[in-house]
Scaffold this motif. Structure first.
Motif, mmCIF file in Angstrom:
data_model
loop_
_atom_site.group_PDB
_atom_site.id
_atom_site.type_symbol
_atom_site.label_atom_id
_atom_site.label_comp_id
_atom_site.label_asym_id
_atom_site.label_seq_id
_atom_site.Cartn_x
_atom_site.Cartn_y
_atom_site.Cartn_z
ATOM 1 N N LEU A 113 0.819 -1.218 0.000
ATOM 2 C CA LEU A 113 0.000 0.000 0.000
ATOM 3 C C LEU A 113 0.852 1.268 0.000
ATOM 4 N N MET A 114 2.027 1.228 0.600
ATOM 5 C CA MET A 114 2.896 2.409 0.689
ATOM 6 C C MET A 114 3.785 2.594 -0.548
ATOM 7 N N PHE A 115 3.906 1.554 -1.354
ATOM 8 C CA PHE A 115 4.757 1.632 -2.549
ATOM 9 C C PHE A 115 4.394 2.820 -3.452
ATOM 10 N N PRO A 116 3.114 3.056 -3.743
ATOM 11 C CA PRO A 116 2.777 4.210 -4.596
ATOM 12 C C PRO A 116 3.193 5.549 -3.994
ATOM 13 N N LEU A 117 3.311 5.620 -2.692
ATOM 14 C CA LEU A 117 3.733 6.864 -2.043
ATOM 15 C C LEU A 117 5.129 7.278 -2.525
ATOM 16 N N SER A 118 5.994 6.296 -2.766
ATOM 17 C CA SER A 118 7.329 6.601 -3.273
ATOM 18 C C SER A 118 7.265 7.248 -4.652
ATOM 19 N N PHE A 119 6.265 6.873 -5.455
ATOM 20 C CA PHE A 119 6.030 7.517 -6.756
ATOM 21 C C PHE A 119 5.457 8.911 -6.571
ATOM 22 N N MET A 120 4.461 9.008 -5.716
ATOM 23 C CA MET A 120 3.725 10.264 -5.560
ATOM 24 C C MET A 120 4.596 11.391 -5.016
ATOM 25 N N LEU A 121 5.655 11.072 -4.341
ATOM 26 C CA LEU A 121 6.563 12.090 -3.807
ATOM 27 C C LEU A 121 7.670 12.388 -4.814
ATOM 28 N N LEU A 122 7.292 12.390 -6.096
ATOM 29 C CA LEU A 122 8.211 12.708 -7.194
ATOM 30 C C LEU A 122 9.426 11.778 -7.246
ATOM 31 N N GLY A 123 9.223 10.562 -6.810
ATOM 32 C CA GLY A 123 10.294 9.575 -6.851
ATOM 33 C C GLY A 123 11.286 9.664 -5.701
#
Length: 166
Positions: A113-123
């Protein structure tokens, strides 16, 4: 170093960004292919059962939700069961807790669930893995997990013998 010697040498060390990224790409391919095949089967079954025709791309939101659910189940389920997805197994890496123990269902779900957060924070969540000594990324830090090399050295030796590069 031979492949088997390298496999033994890196065993248990935190995996690098390239291995992690390649595993991610393989998993995205697997997720997409299995979902597409499943969607075609559902579409065919609907035609037979309800005598109606529809295109998968016409349904919109339900397909997006189904794809997101499938992606989550594939990833979290694989990690909880074996610590690996297909991509991670091919690349010889494994997700473990930071104490080295097996990842449980809760941690696997949280990490997924937290994996997309790494994307959403501009990588930035992924870039953290490049500067940290333990190579853990944001979703690993949140879920208290890490990705390690977990090659099967015996299998690597067999591959070397079969290839004649021993």
């Amino acid at each position: 170093l031979s492949l088997s010697e390298r496999a033994v040498k890196v065993q248990g060390r935190f995996a690098g960004s390239v291995s992690r990224f390649l595993a991610f790409l393989i998993d995205q391919f697997a997720i997409g292919v299995v979902f597409a095949v499943g969607a075609l089967l559902v579409q065919s079954a609907m035609r037979v059962v309800f005598q109606s025709s529809f295109e998968v791309d016409e349904v919109g939101a339900p397909v997006v939700v189904a794809f997101a659910l499938w992606s989550f189940l594939y990833t979290a389920g694989s990690l909880a069961a074996t610590g690996r997805t297909i991509g991670k197994a091919i690349l010889g890496v494994m997700v473990v807790r930071t104490d080295g123990a097996k990842v449980n269902v809760r941690r696997a779900a949280l990490r997924t669930l937290m994996f997309p957060l790494s994307f959403m924070l501009l990588g930035i969540g992924f870039l953290m893995g490049l500067v940290r000594g333990d190579r853990r990324e944001l979703h690993d830090l949140i879920a208290d997990t890490g990705v390690i090399y977990a090659w099967d050295a015996g299998t690597a030796q067999l591959r070397e013998r079969a290839a004649g590069t021993e």
